[in-house]
Structure formats: C-alpha cells, structure tokens
Design a protein around this motif. Structure first.
Motif, PDB file in Angstrom:
ATOM      1  N   TYR A 136      30.886  29.464  46.184  1.00 11.79           N
ATOM      2  CA  TYR A 136      31.395  30.901  46.544  1.00 11.79           C
ATOM      3  C   TYR A 136      32.831  30.877  45.330  1.00 11.79           C
ATOM      4  N   ASN A 160      36.437  33.138  43.930  1.00 14.74           N
ATOM      5  CA  ASN A 160      37.339  34.317  43.945  1.00 14.74           C
ATOM      6  C   ASN A 160      38.406  34.396  42.723  1.00 14.74           C
ATOM      7  N   ASP A 211      41.269  36.368  41.095  1.00 16.57           N
ATOM      8  CA  ASP A 211      42.264  37.237  41.458  1.00 16.57           C
ATOM      9  C   ASP A 211      43.147  37.551  40.260  1.00 16.57           C
ATOM     10  N   THR A 252      39.665  41.954  40.470  1.00 18.37           N
ATOM     11  CA  THR A 252      39.102  40.756  41.260  1.00 18.37           C
ATOM     12  C   THR A 252      37.620  40.641  40.792  1.00 18.37           C
ATOM     13  N   LYS A 285      34.566  38.116  42.186  1.00 16.69           N
ATOM     14  CA  LYS A 285      34.000  37.242  43.460  1.00 16.69           C
ATOM     15  C   LYS A 285      32.671  36.952  43.372  1.00 16.69           C
ATOM     16  N   SER A 308      27.800  38.286  41.689  1.00 15.22           N
ATOM     17  CA  SER A 308      29.279  38.655  41.253  1.00 15.22           C
ATOM     18  C   SER A 308      29.861  39.937  41.142  1.00 15.22           C
ATOM     19  N   THR A 313      32.318  42.850  40.859  1.00 23.04           N
ATOM     20  CA  THR A 313      33.946  42.598  40.314  1.00 23.04           C
ATOM     21  C   THR A 313      34.653  43.983  40.501  1.00 23.04           C
TER      22      THR A 313
END
Length: 1004
Positions: A799, A801, A803, A841, A843, A872, A874
């Motif tokens: 996983y 992320n 930012d 973001t 992720k 993914s 976004t």
C-alpha cells in the motif's frame, strides 16, 4: 530519410573506435570464452533477487542477455512493473509515469544524466535511448537519504554494463534485426552489439553500439467540439435539425472550423547509440571506472491531413441539409446537460461546399553525450569511499512545417491600383449543395460524401496553398556534477554502518521558441515587411487594427496553386488519410512530404529567403545549482531465531539556487518589421531586455526504510520519505502572451451606421511562466509484505500514499484592468496564471506474483508466470471538480492497471506472451465557449479509454553461440481512443500498428 552529416560522422567514428578496440584487445587475448545466456527465467530470478536484498522498496527489470531487455524499448519494459504507466509515440513507449505521477527522476548508474526528450521537464522520456545499451532497470518506490532527490512518483535508474563483469579475455555479441509494420509495411534494420576485453579481472573495456532506422505509423483523428443551434447561424432560414418538432435545440458536436481532422503520417527514426566503459584496478584499494554514453537521433514525422469540418460552409450546412432534403441533420442526439447544452451529436448530415487539407512534417535532430569518471577506495578496512564527476551535454532542434490547401474561391485586391480578383480561379465554388454524412464510431469515423464533390476534389486546379508556416524550438543543456560519498562500517550487527556524502551540481538550460518569417512584398518606411503564415488576404483584414497592417488595401503575397511550376515533382495523388477515417473515397493532389528533407529550404523555395525569429515571450534560460549533504545510518539485527530487522534512516539536505532569465515584452509593442495586426500569433513581441530572477530553496528530506524479516521467506517493509523536485522549466521560464479578439461592430453615434471599432478588445492574458513557483513536494508512505517461497518466486502486496504538499495549476480569473490593443482599459479580460496549489493525494494497492514452475512435471517445469495489479485512485485539489461534482483525479492516471506474462524456456526454445491492461485514464479538461458545465467549471473531463496491449517474443538457440528471434508487438492492434465526458463523444483516435521483428544473435 536523408541522414545529416553530423549523424554520419558520429556513426563512422563509432565504427572506427569499435574496430580499433577490437583489434587491440584481440592481440592481447588468445582465448574466447562463452558468455552465459540466462534468458527469461534468469532475468526474472535476478529481478526477484534484487528486490529481496534491497533495503528500499524496489522493482527491477533485468536483461535476458547482453543488450536484450524483455521488450522493444525501455519504456515498454518498464510498463510490466506495478504502478508504471507509459504513453506511446508511433505505438512505442515514450513518456513514463510512476504511481500516477509524471514527476519521475531518471538516473544512469545512480546519477543524473541528460536526455534530449526531457531536458526541460521533470518527467522521463526514453525515446532517444536505445534499449540495447541497457543491462537493467531499477525502479525505487521508496527513497533513502543516500539516493538522489528528484522524483515524486519514484525514480528509475538505468544500469549499463561494467566491463569487469565480462568473462576474462575477448568476448562480444552482435544482433541484427529487421522489423515491419502492418500499416507502414517497410523493412527496418537494426544493428547492435557489444565487444569487450577483460584482462585478468584487473583492467577491462567494452563498447556497446546500436544503430537503427525505423519507420512507424502515426494515424490520428482529432475532433474538437463546437455548437450548432436551431435558432442561429442559419442560411436562408432556420430548420428543425433533429426532427423533434421543436426549433430550440442546441447541439454540441465535433464539426468545428478545424475538425474533424484526420492524418496519416510516418515517423522515420534514425538512431545511434554508443556506450563505452573502462574499468581499471589501480591497486588493491583503488578502482577506476569511466563511461561515455552517447545518443543521437534524426526524426521525421510527416504526412497528410484533411479537415471535414465547417472551415468552408459553417454551421449553415446543417440547416441547409434539412431545408433541402427534409431529413434530420442531427440523428439520435445524446443528453448534453452535463456540458451545459441540451444535446450532443455524434451522427450528423450537412451540406458542404469545399474542404481544407494539407501536409505536416516534424523534423527533429537531437543528441546527448554523458560522461562519468569515478574512483572508488576500498582497502578492506572500515572506511570505503568514492569521488565521482559526471558531465552531460544535450541539444534538441525541432522544425514543424505545415502547408494547408483549400478549394474555395477568394477575392483579393493584389495591388494598390487594381480591383479584387479571384486568387483561385479553379475553385469549387458551387455553394452548399453537396451532402455529407459523418458518424463518430468507437474505433473510427465514418464519412460519406457526394460523388460529384469527390470528383471535383481530384482536380489539381481546384486547390491552392491557403497558408504555410514553420514553428521551431531549440533547446540545449549542460550539466556538471561532482560528488563525494563515504561509508564507515561500525559492526556486523546492530548499527552496521553509516553513509555520508556531499554533492554539487550545476545545470544550465536554454530554450528558444521560434517562428519562421518570409518576405511579404509590402514596403513600409523603405523596408520590406516579413510575414509568417503566407495567408493571402489576412493582412487586408487587419487594416482596421493598429498593427503594421493598418490601412493596407491590397495583398501582394504570392499565391501558390497546386499546379504551380514551383511544385513540379512534389505533387502526389493522396487517398490515405489514416485508419481513423473510413468511407471517404477521395483522391486529392497534395505535396509529397517524403520528398522534403529540409523544411526551411523548401519554405524558402516557395516564398523567398526567410529567417527564424525568436518568440521572446516563450523563450528563456535557466541555471540551477544544487548542493546536498546526506547522512544515513544502516542497521541489521537478528531479534531472535525468527525475526530480523534491517534498513536505514537518514536525512538529505538540499539547497537549490535558481537563476531564471526571461524576456521582457509589452503587448502594445509587437515587432515593427512583421506584417500583422495585433494578434501575437502572426508576429512576435519586441524583446525589451532581460528580467533576471534569483530564487533559493532549502529542503530537509528525511527518510526511513524498515524491513522486518520473518523466518527466511517473509518480509514486511515500512517506509517513509519526503521528496521534492523542481517544476518543469517551461513553468518557470515562459513569459506572458496577450490575446485580442476581432474588431467588434458598433453603431456610430453621429451617422448611426454600423462600423468596426478602431481597436481590438483584450480577450485574455496568459502568464505561462512563474519563476517563483515552489518545487513539487510530497510525503510518501509505503507498507508492503513479501513472501519468497522459493528463489524463483515472490508474492507481494503493498500500500502506498503520496501526499502532495505543493504542485501547480492554472488559476483563471477575471481581470477588469487589462487594456485593449490601444492601451485603454475598458472591460478587461480573462487572466490565466500558473500558480502553486496544495492538497493532492495519490494512494493505492500493488499486488505482484512471480513464479517459475520448475517443480512441475514434464514440459510444465519450463514455464513461469508474472502477474501484477495496481489500484491507485487519485485526488487533485478540491477546487478541481468534475461536472458531476466529484473531485477530479490527477492527469494521465488510471485507477486500474494489470500485467500478465506467461513464458516457456528450455535449452533450445523460449517464448513469452505479455499483456498490459490500463483502465480509463483521466486526461485533464478541455475548455471552450461551447462548454458550460453544470458545476460552472471551466471545462469538461477527457478520458483515454481502457487499453490491452499484447506482445509476443520467441527465440531458438541453433547452438551455443547462434540464436534466431521473432517478436510481435501489439499483436491485437490496440489503439488509444480518447473521449470527452460521454464515452461515445470521442475526441481523439491514435491508431497503432502491429509490428513484427525477426533477428539473429551471435556471440563470440
């Protein structure tokens, strides 16, 4: 394609250097040793081994043999990795994004290098780099303090061969390939190989080379939205266009002044690559490594195009069709509410009176030379270190030639004392009487045209060159890096060592945007003015402006008819406008771009000797200097018999100094030597001097990579790092351009007559560059679990992320203080400014499974599989909303991505089938006056439809040294199709061909 002298000289010198090196080393070596071939199985096992032993989260692509990546290009090989998406040029991979982000760092053997295709961007494009020069690719998805900063999505490290890794003595390989396409049908050669010499593992050198001359198909369709209403722009009267009994319809449709546009071009790429490496064990403690990596490419992408839209006829053609035939012009319209209009149309009938067609060619010459010299110290004690100097030089020169021809009549006054004449006496000038049917389908556009019009279009006397022009860009960059790196070993367990280092880099980039101007025949103040587009009649239309064309009553520009003697030997009958257009059985006499190798010389032949002038508002130079320090602690500890902990943590400090040099311009001060109105696209601004801006940034980039080993087969990885990268240089360096509307018609307060205003009102001001833009900054978190059941298998789930703290977008607002063309402020206009935003973001989840089935019985033991999937979603900032109210994703991103590779390998035969799937990719927004989204935003979303590309590669070993290969790329002839908002409102077709490549490899 005709080669440049520069290209041939470099190729010759490369061949001579190869021969000299071969002769020299052959004299010192009496034996020839075998180079081990590992194939697809060995490549997969090496990639798994790299991932398992890395302290960071890394995915790799290993070469299956010397100079043999798994796929045709570097980008095509990278797309097999989780989270990587690629764009295509001529069907081959080009630009690369990682985890939905185009801000990707590219390095070579761990250090920055220059490529011509991405000099001014913070992205990656490997079009100029031959895949045969590369021995492997590492994609880092988590960063360490010791790694170079620069990628938001991740970083890609290109690995080249080290000569000391070769077998002792003289060795090498040669590969000869030929390829052909299902559209181009040419036979394209490629020669690559490597020769090397390793003397007792103390001194070694090698030269890898690659030469290719390929022809790729580029068939495109471009559809731009417009509106037609049942109550305006009628001909003799208005009509019920869709036959619903009402006359209040308003239809978004693709029949604009320059749409639909269809083109058939061929991309000819002549590419040379040379990679020289020298290794020397200076002493037991010192090792010297030196590299020179050189690439150059000549590219010509040329062919013909045709517009089917209302360039001649306009929206009135819809009304005329219904009035004449009594049938609907708009068939089964869709619901256009989200676009702000009642309907949209993809199936249409209209009357036409003529067409616009032409030819276009992009001519690009590029080169890059990157050199590296590194001295490593390791005497077996605690301290090891290195000093390294890297230098790069690159340039890219591009000229785009466009020649547009039309079949309509035009009355123009040719001298001050003459009366207007028709400059195209053979024109198709019958009015709106020829019916045409256009239907937008899923894979192409169907166009059906009246046979009489088809016959008239085949007449050379019906056409003349409406306009012709050349747009150019030239970019060059220089880069120098000096760095010192050290490692101090502390213990075998626990805090095992520390890394530290200092790096200084200096890069300078110059970018010039240019246009080509030729003599106009108009004399002003004793000087003949220049002009850009050679559009006869344009300057008279600008007579009411306050530009250099003010008061002009005639236009002496040369009229070039297709039958003109200047074009003898250049005209060809064209019926192919690309696979995106079906049903239009026309033949048009057009200029044959295959006969144009020098666009500037051809333009001079048509219009007289001209010159390239810089557009100061779009040209700049930028220098950026960086100093960085890093400190990193490495640890490795066995907690008990089951658990181990390892990894690194540290911080990288980066100081960036930017000097941005822009050109000062004034919208009221256009070039006085160019014949034009006040539209800056037809002229250039006057360069009023330089504006120099100095900006500095300081960034602390912490990182942590924590790996927990469970028994021998499991790993859990946790990683956090902060990243930064500079903006694209265009975003920093470009200037301001002001757009003006046509003169508006008003009522004279004295006479009461309708007259045009003696000035042009401002439409918009676009501030395309901002030197104060902050770099991209992001905080990235990763967690992953990996299971290694055997040495040739892995199952992983991760996983991530991302930012994004700082990125860029275009801010659009009303500015009431913008002046009109005469400098007077009236009602202002739209102001567009590139600025920083925050809050985006990215992720998602990444799953991967790789396995060699060597435990199965019989032939199944020779098989293996790779499967991976990336999810993914976004989110861009909340201000970027879609018409349905949802938050827009980042551009060029697909939520779903999957790869499946099945392979077979025995002692003689090897086969590999690879499939790459991408879901719909968000492409940003398209704007225009016809769109009025329900959320009052400025545009409508565009999406690239889901794709599935399938490639097949096979090889057969005749003996230990000789191998034959066969590969099929894009087996199912998949295309790229883009739509706006509604899946059937298609706005772009990119048609890709199937390519078949056969080759022979010989090792010695």
């Amino acid at each position: 394609m005709k080669s440049s002298a520069r290209f041939n000289k470099t190729l010759l010198s490369g061949v001579i250097a190869t021969c000299i090196a071969t002769t020299a080393v052959a004299q010192d070596s009496d034996s020839v040793e075998e180079i081990v071939v590992s194939g697809v199985r060995g490549a997969q096992e090496r990639a798994i081994d790299i991932k398992r032993n890395s302290a960071q989260i890394v995915d790799s692509v290993a070469a299956e043999d010397i100079g043999k990546l798994p796929d045709t290009t570097i980008s095509d090989s990278l797309q097999r990795i989780t989270g990587i998406q690629i764009a295509r040029s001529g069907g081959q991979g080009s630009q690369v994004s990682v985890r939905g982000m185009g801000q990707v760092l590219s390095t070579m053997n761990g250090e920055y290098f220059l490529t011509p295709a991405s000099m001014t961007t913070n992205g990656v494009n490997f079009t100029d780099v031959p895949a045969s020069l590369v021995s492997g690719l590492n994609v880092s998805k988590s960063q360490s303090a010791a790694q170079l900063e620069g990628g938001i999505g991740g970083s890609i490290d290109i690995l080249t061969r080290r000569s000391l890794d070769l077998e002792e003595g003289f060795s090498g390989s040669v590969r000869l390939q030929g390829s052909t396409g299902s559209i181009t049908e040419t036979t394209d050669p490629e020669l690559s190989g490597l020769v090397g010499w390793n003397f007792d593992d103390k001194a070694a050198m090698s030269l890898a080379f690659s030469y290719g001359d390929s022809t790729l198909a580029e068939n495109q369709g471009r559809l731009r939205a417009d509106r037609v209403a049942e109550s305006w722009d009628c001909s003799s009267s208005c009509a019920d266009l869709d036959g619903n009994g009402k006359t209040n319809g308003d239809f978004i449709n693709p029949m604009s002044w320059n749409s639909p546009e269809f083109s058939a071009r061929e991309i000819e790429r002549e590419r040379l690559g040379l990679a020289y490496n020298f290794n020397l064990a200076v002493s037991d403690a010192l090792t010297l490594n030196a590299d020179i990596f050189h690439t150059e490419m000549d590219e010509k992408a040329a062919g013909q195009f045709i517009y089917l839209g209302n360039q001649i006829g306009g929206r009135a053609g819809f009304h005329e069709y219904t009035l004449v035939t009594g049938k609907p012009a708009i068939i089964n319209p869709g619901d256009g509410t989200l676009g702000g209009q009642p309907f949209y149309a993809t199936d249409m009938n209209m009357m036409v009176s003529g067409f616009r067609a032409g030819v276009m060619g992009d001519y690009r010459e590029s080169s890059a030379t990157n050199s590296n010299i590194e001295l490593k110290y390791d005497n077996g004690e605690a301290f090891t270190g290195s000093v390294r100097y890297v230098s790069g030089r690159a340039d890219n020169d591009n000229n785009t030639l466009t020649l547009a021809q039309v079949s309509n009549a035009l009355m123009v006054k040719r001298s001050a004392t003459s009366t207007p004449i028709n400059i195209n006496p053979g024109a198709i000038d019958d009015g709106l009487i020829y019916p045409m049917h256009v239907k937008v389908n899923s894979g192409s556009v169907l166009a059906e045209l009246d046979p009489t019009m088809i016959s008239k279009m085949a007449n050379p006397e019906a056409w003349y060159l409406h306009s012709g022009w050349i747009d150019s860009t030239y970019a060059k960059a220089d880069s120098d890096v000096l760095r010192f790196d050290g490692n101090f070993k502390l213990a075998d367990e626990g805090l095992t060592s520390v890394d530290f280092g200092y790096r200084f880099s200096d890069r300078s980039t110059t970018f010039n945007n240019m246009s080509f101007f030729s003599p106009s025949g108009v004399i002003k103040d004793g000087v003949e003015l220049l002009n850009k587009y050679h559009e006869v009649g344009y300057a008279i239309g600008q007579a009411g402006s306050n530009g250099t064309a003010a008061g002009l009553t005639y236009d002496p520009l040369p009229v070039i008819e297709i039958t003109d003697s200047k074009l003898n030997g250049y005209i060809n009958n064209v019926s192919n406008f690309g696979a995106a257009l079906k049903g239009l059985d026309v033949t048009i006499p057009m200029i044959d771009t295959r006969k144009i190798d020098d666009p500037i010389a051809f333009n001079d032949m048509l219009y007289g000797k001209g010159q390239r002038l810089i557009n100061p508002d779009r040209s700049y130079s930028i220098s950026d200097s960086k100093q960085s320090f890093h400190f990193q602690a490495n640890f490795d500890k066995a907690l008990n018999d089951t658990f181990t902990i390892s990894g690194n943590t540290g911080v990288r400090y980066v100081k960036t100094d930017l000097t941005v040099t822009q050109n000062i311009t004034d919208p009221q001060k256009l070039n006085p030597l160019i014949l034009a109105g006040t539209d800056p696209n037809h002229t250039t601004y006057t360069d009023l001097g330089d504006k120099i801006t100095n900006v500095s940034y300081n960034h602390f980039l912490p990182s942590l990579n924590l790996n927990i080993g469970i028994a021998e087969d499991f790993k859990v990885r946790l990683a956090f790092d902060k990243r930064m990268t500079l903006q694209d240089l265009d975003r920093l360096g470009q200037g301001t351009i002001t757009y003006l509307s046509s003169e508006e018609t008003v009522t004279d307060p004295v006479t009461g007559e309708s007259v045009k205003e003696p000035f042009q009102r401002v439409s918009s001001r676009q501030n395309n560059g901002n030197p104060y833009l902050k770099p991209w900054v992001a905080n990235v978190f990763n967690i992953a679990g990996e299971w290694y059941p055997t040495e040739s298998a892995i199952v992983s789930l991760g996983y991530f992320n991302i930012d994004v703290d700082s990125f860029t977008y275009t801010k659009i607002e009303k500015n009431p203080n913008l002046p009109d063309s005469d400098g007077v402020v009236r009602r202002g206009g739209e102001e567009q400014t590139v600025t920083n935003g925050s809050g985006g973001t990215v992720k998602g989840w990444e799953f991967s499974y790789q396995q060699s089935f060597d435990f199965l019985p019989g032939l199944l033991a020779n098989t293996g599989v790779t499967f991976n999937y990336t999810y993914s979603p976004t989110e861009s900032p909340s201000s970027e909303l879609l018409p349905d109210g949802s938050v827009a994703p980042f551009n060029n991103t697909a939520e779903d991505q999957a790869n499946l590779v099945l392979w077979y390998q025995d002692e003689k035969f090897e086969a590999r089938v690879a499939a790459n799937y991408l879901g719909d990719q968000y492409q940003g927004k398209t704007s225009g006056w016809m769109w009025n989204p329900t959320n009052k935003d400025k545009g409508m979303p565009r999406y690239l439809k889901e794709t599935l590309f399938v490639d097949v590669t096979t090889s057969y070993n005749i003996n230990e040294d000789l191998q034959i290969t066969l590969a099929v790329n894009n087996l199912t002839e998949e295309d790229n199709i883009t739509y706006t908002q509604w899946e059937n409102f298609i706005d772009s077709y990119n048609i890709f061909e199937r390519r078949i490549t056969a080759g022979v490899n010989y090792k010695f």
